[in-house]
Design an enzyme around this catalytic site. Structure first.
Site, PDB file in Angstrom:
ATOM      1  N   GLY A 198      17.221  14.057 -32.687  1.00 33.71           N
ATOM      2  CA  GLY A 198      18.303  14.391 -31.769  1.00 33.71           C
ATOM      3  C   GLY A 198      18.363  13.361 -30.662  1.00 33.71           C
ATOM      4  O   GLY A 198      17.981  12.212 -30.842  1.00 33.71           O
ATOM      5  N   CYS A 199      18.815  13.784 -29.496  1.00 27.45           N
ATOM      6  CA  CYS A 199      18.919  12.881 -28.353  1.00 27.45           C
ATOM      7  C   CYS A 199      17.548  12.274 -28.061  1.00 27.45           C
ATOM      8  O   CYS A 199      16.559  12.995 -27.918  1.00 27.45           O
ATOM      9  CB  CYS A 199      19.433  13.643 -27.134  1.00 27.45           C
ATOM     10  SG  CYS A 199      19.449  12.664 -25.634  1.00 27.45           S
ATOM     11  N   PHE A 200      17.496  10.958 -27.971  1.00 27.50           N
ATOM     12  CA  PHE A 200      16.193  10.302 -27.809  1.00 27.50           C
ATOM     13  C   PHE A 200      15.577  10.491 -26.433  1.00 27.50           C
ATOM     14  O   PHE A 200      14.389  10.293 -26.256  1.00 27.50           O
ATOM     15  CB  PHE A 200      16.223   8.835 -28.207  1.00 27.50           C
ATOM     16  CG  PHE A 200      17.335   7.968 -27.668  1.00 27.50           C
ATOM     17  CD1 PHE A 200      17.990   8.198 -26.473  1.00 27.50           C
ATOM     18  CD2 PHE A 200      17.723   6.861 -28.407  1.00 27.50           C
ATOM     19  CE1 PHE A 200      18.994   7.367 -26.013  1.00 27.50           C
ATOM     20  CE2 PHE A 200      18.732   6.009 -27.956  1.00 27.50           C
ATOM     21  CZ  PHE A 200      19.360   6.269 -26.746  1.00 27.50           C
ATOM     22  N   TRP A 201      16.351  10.919 -25.438  1.00 23.37           N
ATOM     23  CA  TRP A 201      15.775  11.133 -24.110  1.00 23.37           C
ATOM     24  C   TRP A 201      14.683  12.193 -24.145  1.00 23.37           C
ATOM     25  O   TRP A 201      13.594  11.990 -23.631  1.00 23.37           O
ATOM     26  CB  TRP A 201      16.842  11.572 -23.124  1.00 23.37           C
ATOM     27  CG  TRP A 201      17.934  10.605 -22.854  1.00 23.37           C
ATOM     28  CD1 TRP A 201      17.942   9.252 -23.085  1.00 23.37           C
ATOM     29  CD2 TRP A 201      19.211  10.911 -22.278  1.00 23.37           C
ATOM     30  NE1 TRP A 201      19.140   8.709 -22.692  1.00 23.37           N
ATOM     31  CE2 TRP A 201      19.940   9.706 -22.189  1.00 23.37           C
ATOM     32  CE3 TRP A 201      19.792  12.081 -21.837  1.00 23.37           C
ATOM     33  CZ2 TRP A 201      21.229   9.658 -21.666  1.00 23.37           C
ATOM     34  CZ3 TRP A 201      21.079  12.029 -21.322  1.00 23.37           C
ATOM     35  CH2 TRP A 201      21.786  10.829 -21.231  1.00 23.37           C
ATOM     36  N   ASP A 227      23.711  18.500 -29.597  1.00 22.01           N
ATOM     37  CA  ASP A 227      24.141  17.158 -29.997  1.00 22.01           C
ATOM     38  C   ASP A 227      24.497  17.141 -31.476  1.00 22.01           C
ATOM     39  O   ASP A 227      23.692  17.540 -32.317  1.00 22.01           O
ATOM     40  CB  ASP A 227      23.026  16.145 -29.729  1.00 22.01           C
ATOM     41  CG  ASP A 227      22.654  16.083 -28.260  1.00 22.01           C
ATOM     42  OD1 ASP A 227      23.571  15.966 -27.435  1.00 22.01           O
ATOM     43  OD2 ASP A 227      21.456  16.158 -27.947  1.00 22.01           O
TER      44      ASP A 227
END
Length: 173
Positions: free
Chosen positions: A9-12, A88
């Site tokens: 998913g979102c890499f953050w 996401d």
């Protein structure tokens, strides 16, 4: 040191979670296994590059094993979600594990098989050799350190819980 790549998913959030684990020495977020060299974030989000938002994880195998990293990864990823994690949606948010060392493939495949036993739906986590990885723009690196109230689909308290339960280390007072 060894290196493995996680798309979740979102890499953050994935980066913030993974770098809390003892033995993880370095992380960087970027774009993996797509068709365009050096894509921008906007290009990846346009769904024309085939890249996945990915975290490069450099770790010390004497402090944390690949098996333990995989267990941590599956704690925060829904392996049955195709091209999405949390809120996401899009192929850049697919979940996958990308390796550079062929020896790691068997370990990853075994972890995916074990995860399949826990779900009624098909597990869609990719296990692929890393074809390419391009660092994301600087503002994405360590994003949640720089923006502690930024968006994250992962509960970062799960890292402390995982460390305590699975690794036998206390991280909270």
């Amino acid at each position: 040191m060894k290196t493995i790549y996680f798309a979740g998913g979102c890499f953050w959030g994935m980066e913030a979670f993974i770098k809390k684990l003892p033995g993880v020495k370095e992380t960087a977020v970027g774009y993996a296994n797509g068709t365009k060299a050096n894509p921008t974030y906007e290009e990846v989000c346009s769904h024309t590059t085939g890249h996945a938002e990915t975290v490069r994880v450099v770790y010390d195998p004497s402090q944390i094993t690949l098996e333990m990293l995989l267990k941590a990864f599956f704690k925060v990823v829904d392996p049955t979600e195709l091209n999405r994690q949390g809120g996401d949606v899009g192929e850049q948010y697919r979940n996958g594990i990308y390796y550079t060392d062929e020896e790691d493939r068997k370990t990853i495949e075994a972890a995916i098989r074990a995860v399949r036993e826990k779900y009624d739906q098909p597990v869609v986590t990719e296990c692929r050799k890393l074809v390419c990885f391009y660092d994301a723009e600087e503002y994405h690196q360590d994003y949640l350190d720089k923006n502690p109230t930024g968006y994250c689909h992962i509960n970062l308290l799960d890292a402390e819980e995982f460390i305590e339960e699975e690794m036998g280390e206390r991280t909270r007072c």
